[in-house]
Design a protein around this motif. Structure first.
Motif, PDB file in Angstrom:
ATOM      1  N   LEU A 253      89.493  32.904  -1.088  1.00 34.26           N
ATOM      2  CA  LEU A 253      88.362  32.934  -0.089  1.00 34.26           C
ATOM      3  C   LEU A 253      86.950  33.524  -1.114  1.00 34.26           C
ATOM      4  N   GLU A 254      86.058  32.836  -1.014  1.00 32.34           N
ATOM      5  CA  GLU A 254      84.694  33.584  -1.628  1.00 32.34           C
ATOM      6  C   GLU A 254      83.586  33.506  -0.207  1.00 32.34           C
ATOM      7  N   GLY A 255      82.851  34.594  -0.247  1.00 32.00           N
ATOM      8  CA  GLY A 255      81.748  34.524   0.679  1.00 32.00           C
ATOM      9  C   GLY A 255      80.569  34.952  -0.167  1.00 32.00           C
ATOM     10  N   CYS A 256      79.416  34.795   0.100  1.00 34.41           N
ATOM     11  CA  CYS A 256      78.208  35.037  -0.336  1.00 34.41           C
ATOM     12  C   CYS A 256      76.836  35.389   0.492  1.00 34.41           C
ATOM     13  N   THR A 257      76.254  36.253   0.319  1.00 32.31           N
ATOM     14  CA  THR A 257      74.997  36.754   0.954  1.00 32.31           C
ATOM     15  C   THR A 257      74.061  37.472   0.104  1.00 32.31           C
ATOM     16  N   ALA A 258      72.707  37.435   0.358  1.00 30.33           N
ATOM     17  CA  ALA A 258      71.759  37.888  -0.440  1.00 30.33           C
ATOM     18  C   ALA A 258      70.581  38.347   0.526  1.00 30.33           C
ATOM     19  N   PRO A 259      69.949  39.532   0.215  1.00 25.39           N
ATOM     20  CA  PRO A 259      68.640  39.870   0.924  1.00 25.39           C
ATOM     21  C   PRO A 259      67.731  38.714   1.107  1.00 25.39           C
ATOM     22  N   GLN A 260      66.921  39.046   1.991  1.00 19.96           N
ATOM     23  CA  GLN A 260      65.635  38.186   2.268  1.00 19.96           C
ATOM     24  C   GLN A 260      64.630  38.498   1.334  1.00 19.96           C
ATOM     25  N   ARG A 261      64.146  37.594   0.549  1.00 17.82           N
ATOM     26  CA  ARG A 261      63.031  38.084  -0.330  1.00 17.82           C
ATOM     27  C   ARG A 261      62.206  36.736  -0.510  1.00 17.82           C
ATOM     28  N   ASP A 262      60.837  37.030  -0.906  1.00 20.43           N
ATOM     29  CA  ASP A 262      59.810  35.806  -0.831  1.00 20.43           C
ATOM     30  C   ASP A 262      60.117  34.840  -2.396  1.00 20.43           C
ATOM     31  N   GLU A 263      60.651  35.783  -3.372  1.00 18.71           N
ATOM     32  CA  GLU A 263      60.913  34.940  -4.585  1.00 18.71           C
ATOM     33  C   GLU A 263      62.242  34.391  -4.668  1.00 18.71           C
ATOM     34  N   ASN A 264      62.536  33.328  -5.562  1.00 25.13           N
ATOM     35  CA  ASN A 264      63.612  32.613  -5.491  1.00 25.13           C
ATOM     36  C   ASN A 264      64.509  33.505  -6.433  1.00 25.13           C
ATOM     37  N   GLN A 265      65.783  33.320  -6.267  1.00 26.69           N
ATOM     38  CA  GLN A 265      66.662  34.003  -7.185  1.00 26.69           C
ATOM     39  C   GLN A 265      67.809  32.806  -7.600  1.00 26.69           C
ATOM     40  N   LEU A 266      68.166  33.138  -9.023  1.00 23.76           N
ATOM     41  CA  LEU A 266      69.240  32.062  -9.513  1.00 23.76           C
ATOM     42  C   LEU A 266      70.541  32.641  -9.364  1.00 23.76           C
ATOM     43  N   HIS A 267      71.359  31.881  -8.776  1.00 26.93           N
ATOM     44  CA  HIS A 267      72.895  32.169  -8.766  1.00 26.93           C
ATOM     45  C   HIS A 267      73.633  30.864  -9.552  1.00 26.93           C
ATOM     46  N   ALA A 268      74.074  31.389 -10.656  1.00 28.84           N
ATOM     47  CA  ALA A 268      74.746  30.115 -11.463  1.00 28.84           C
ATOM     48  C   ALA A 268      76.204  30.640 -11.896  1.00 28.84           C
ATOM     49  N   ALA A 269      76.913  30.578 -10.975  1.00 25.07           N
ATOM     50  CA  ALA A 269      78.309  30.680 -11.204  1.00 25.07           C
ATOM     51  C   ALA A 269      79.154  29.538 -11.838  1.00 25.07           C
ATOM     52  N   VAL A 270      80.329  30.111 -12.238  1.00 26.00           N
ATOM     53  CA  VAL A 270      81.283  29.090 -12.877  1.00 26.00           C
ATOM     54  C   VAL A 270      82.704  29.558 -12.390  1.00 26.00           C
ATOM     55  N   VAL A 271      83.400  28.427 -12.011  1.00 28.64           N
ATOM     56  CA  VAL A 271      84.777  28.929 -11.406  1.00 28.64           C
ATOM     57  C   VAL A 271      85.572  27.792 -11.892  1.00 28.64           C
ATOM     58  N   GLU A 272      86.690  28.408 -12.467  1.00 33.50           N
ATOM     59  CA  GLU A 272      87.790  27.637 -12.998  1.00 33.50           C
ATOM     60  C   GLU A 272      88.871  27.830 -12.640  1.00 33.50           C
ATOM     61  N   LEU A 273      89.737  26.749 -12.086  1.00 28.98           N
ATOM     62  CA  LEU A 273      91.106  26.940 -11.586  1.00 28.98           C
ATOM     63  C   LEU A 273      91.809  26.047 -12.441  1.00 28.98           C
ATOM     64  N   VAL A 274      93.357  26.711 -12.626  1.00 24.89           N
ATOM     65  CA  VAL A 274      94.338  26.018 -13.220  1.00 24.89           C
ATOM     66  C   VAL A 274      95.352  26.135 -12.615  1.00 24.89           C
TER      67      VAL A 274
END
Lengths: 498, 250
Positions: A253-274
């Motif tokens: 399981l993965e969980g995600c949070t980030a601080p509250q900011r005016d600018e946009n931030q990029l989150h570009a993850a890759v997950v590979e399952l085999v």
């Protein structure tokens, strides 16, 4: 709906709509120079003392990325991203080399404490009752890998997992300790030449989790990664690789949070399952990145590539996601059903409120014989949000007897939001059986009034109806997280009815 | 003090007046029947008393236990002891009846400053009430009203009434869509709840229900007003002569 009630009570105490995870941790960090170039890629690789093959692999991805433009087919709108205005690497500066959890910067420990993520090896998550007939929670353990900006700061229960033969560690560590294993599988599901954001990730990924479950092993506990973006103007590019060897079983399981900011931030993850022969991977996500404020300012761009390869026969990969955060979500966890009799599942709850835009769904590629897949998607749109389900089900010529069943339901709250369903179905052989069901409904005034006449507040009524709507999917989550997800959903919908 | 007092009530829907100065007094322990042709404003009255959105109250007073109902939200009115058995109970998929009942009951109790029922206590209470209404346990585990027959939905309304123990029950065409056996079960459920402290308003088109639940007072509504009140004999007269005689009176 005890959780729903607790949530409502908590909201009543804390006031209106508050993103609970919006705080910032003040800590010195080590950053790559701003912007993206071959030098940035080399910088990251050098920081992590990576072997030559990996640097080459990253550079190849970077060069692929340069040849491509951002995809525009999704039903989302945002200003152009300036890729030179982002930091691609940020790590908390360690005061000295760490050898145990007690040496982690107390500020970071405090951060995770506030987030409710135990970095010490505690067995119980707060407020969780065991399911009837289930094991008591005191015996249930969850191993956690905590990723803070670009690096993993702690991984718990490593020793106990090792005893079972399970490798669970930051991917940067795995590259050093198990280079052959990483090299064998990295990029085999999502290659360096994949989509725009996946290429970017391959070039600059900094950390993420690595899991290997050896043949015949049933992983003794839930594995979990907790992603936290803290640094300003930083992208997070994590890479997760999970391999379930023959006949093994793992739940992650993965969980995600980030601080509250005016600018946009990029989150570009890759997950590979085999998943190899007879193996099973269950991958759950509770995504709660900062969604932006009520005027649509700020928030995370969650542009993520997740793909599972059912490489072996009778293998199974199951995606479950609860998506409540992010300003924009662009995400299609997919299954390549390569092995004969393999099975793919996708269970999704995507909730959008305010000005959030969601374009999410799944792709089920049926390649092997007698492969089957099941999709249940529950989209909930409130406020002025846009919520699109986009899903592909395909069977190639050899996928004899392929079967898919898709159920795609949308629920609208209020009259300024939108829900869309875009299914793509491609059967290239006549024995495939694909079924697609879709509904769109509104929480009607009559239903709300019925609940309220019985004594419930407006919020309780919405929460009750929504929880009923998503129940089927919620039940697919590991028990501990189902409770948490239910609370999260109620908070996300706070103030959605005028 | 009457339990419910409606004085000179004027109500509009989308600018059109539906109730034109309605008066109604319900005392504690009494069962009232409101009869009248379609469109006479019976359901509107039940909605306005319970606070359904979409109605503009342009004049008049609504007092419940001496308090101004119009100043209360619908959930507050429910907690005060006001209950509406809906003519068309809604379906709520994925929410079990048991969960719904418990959420509602505890919300009411909390609003009244009482503690919530524990799970075992609640389950016992709900099962006992269900049994008296011939409601099988399996029905309590299904989604609220999902796939219920007309009779089951109405029985489910009475079950809620029995659990919440309200002081004023408004039953909006509780007899519609019921066969004779179901009507008897529902009527038994209503009669079991009659008490010196509890009042009821039964909205119906037909005398039939009143054979099973005998009212203390019968009102005839026409064109947004109560045009005649009497005892149970009035209902029998109506059955014989129809509503036409009151059309002019209104």
């Amino acid at each position: 709906m005890v959780a729903a009630r607790e949530t409502v009570e908590r909201i009543a105490r804390t006031g209106v709509d508050q993103y609970r995870y919006g705080f910032e941790t003040l800590i010195e960090s080590d950053k790559a120079p701003k912007g993206l170039s071959e030098d940035t890629v080399r910088f990251i690789s050098a920081k992590k003392s990576e072997p030559g093959w990996l640097l080459e692999w990253r550079l190849q991805a970077y060069r692929c990325w340069l040849t491509m433009t951002e995809p525009t087919w999704a039903r989302v709108h945002y200003p152009n991203i300036d890729y030179q205005d982002i930091y691609y690497y940020a790590a908390p500066k360690p005061k000295k080399p760490l050898s145990s959890i007690d040496e982690i910067d107390p500020e970071i420990l405090k951060t995770y404490e506030k987030l409710g993520i135990p970095l010490r090896e505690v067995a119980i998550l707060e407020g969780v009752e065991p399911a009837p007939g289930g094991e008591p929670s005191a015996n249930r353990k969850i191993a956690i890998d905590a990723v803070f900006d670009s690096v993993s700061v702690a991984t718990t229960f490593k020793a106990e997992l090792k005893k079972a033969g399970v490798i669970f560690m930051p991917i940067s560590e795995a590259i050093r300790e198990y280079p052959d294993l990483v090299q064998k599988y990295l990029g085999t599901v999502v290659p360096v030449s994949d989509n725009f954001f996946a290429r970017l990730n391959s070039a600059v990924f900094s950390d993420g989790s690595f899991v290997y479950v050896p043949p015949g092993v049933r992983c003794p506990m839930e594995l979990s990664t907790y992603f936290r973006i803290n640094e300003r103007n930083t992208g997070q590019f994590e890479r997760t690789l999970i391999i379930a060897d023959k006949g093994s079983h793992v739940s992650y399981l993965e969980g995600c949070t980030a601080p509250q900011r005016d600018e946009n931030q990029l989150h570009a993850a890759v997950v590979e399952l085999v998943a190899l022969d007879d193996a099973e991977i269950k991958y759950s996500t509770v995504q709660n990145w900062y969604p932006g404020n009520s005027e649509g300012k700020g928030g995370i761009y969650n542009f993520v590539t997740k793909r599972g390869d059912c490489r072996g026969k009778h293998s199974k990969i199951s995606w479950t996601q609860v998506e409540t955060g992010s300003a924009i979500t662009w995400k299609y966890p997919s299954c390549i059903l390569r092995g004969d009799n393999s099975r793919g599942e996708f269970y999704s709850i995507a909730i959008s409120n305010g000005f959030q835009q969601v374009d999410s769904g799944t792709k089920m590629f049926h390649l092997g014989k007698n492969t089957s897949s099941r999709v249940i998607s529950k989209g909930i749109a409130a406020g002025k949000s846009r919520n699109t389900y986009r899903g592909l089900v395909s069977a190639n010529r050899n996928a004899v007897g392929a079967r898919n069943h898709t159920v795609c339901d949308s629920l609208l709250i209020g009259d300024k939001c939108g829900a869309h369903t875009v299914p793509y179905v491609e059967a290239k052989n006549s024995s495939a059986t694909f079924e697609h069901e879709a509904t769109t409904s509104k929480i009607s005034e009559d239903v709300l009034f019925y609940c309220i006449q019985r004594g419930m507040s407006q919020e309780e009524a919405v929460s009750l109806v929504v929880n009923g709507f998503i129940k089927e999917v919620l039940q697919k989550l590991p028990m501990e997280f189902a409770v948490e997800a239910q609370k999260l959903i109620s908070i996300s919908l706070e103030g959605s009815v005028g | 003090m009457p339990l419910l007092e409606v004085r000179n009530l004027h109500v509009c829907v989308e600018g059109r007046e539906i109730l034109h100065g309605l008066d109604l007094t319900v005392n504690a322990g009494k069962v009232h029947a409101i009869m009248g042709p379609n469109g006479s404003g019976k359901s509107t009255l039940s909605h306005v008393i319970t606070g359904k959105p979409g109605y503009q109250i342009t004049a008049g007073r609504l007092l419940f236990k001496g308090e101004d109902l119009l100043a209360m939200r619908p959930d507050q009115r429910a907690a005060k002891g006001l209950f509406l058995a809906f003519q068309y109970p809604v379906e709520i998929p994925g929410v079990t009846t048991m969960n719904f009942l418990r959420t509602a009951l505890n919300a009411q109790r909390k609003a009244r400053g009482q503690s919530g029922y524990s799970t075992p206590h609640f389950l016992k209470k709900a099962r006992t009430a269900a049994k008296q209404l011939n409601i099988p346990q399996s029905m309590l585990k299904r989604g609220v009203n999902v796939g219920f027959s007309g009779g089951e939905k109405k029985r489910n309304e009475i079950l809620q009434m029995a659990l919440f123990e309200p002081d004023l029950c408004i039953l909006d065409e509780i007899d519609s869509g019921l066969d004779i056996d179901a009507l008897r079960i529902v009527a038994d459920g209503i009669n079991a709840m009659r008490s010196p402290d509890r009042s009821m308003i039964m909205i119906t088109h037909y005398q039939r229900l009143l054979n099973y639940v005998v009212p203390d007072v019968v009102h005839v509504m026409s064109k947004g007003r109560v045009v005649k009140s009497g005892d149970k004999q009035l209902a029998l007269e109506l059955e014989a002569s129809g509503y036409a005689q009151f059309e002019d009176a209104a």
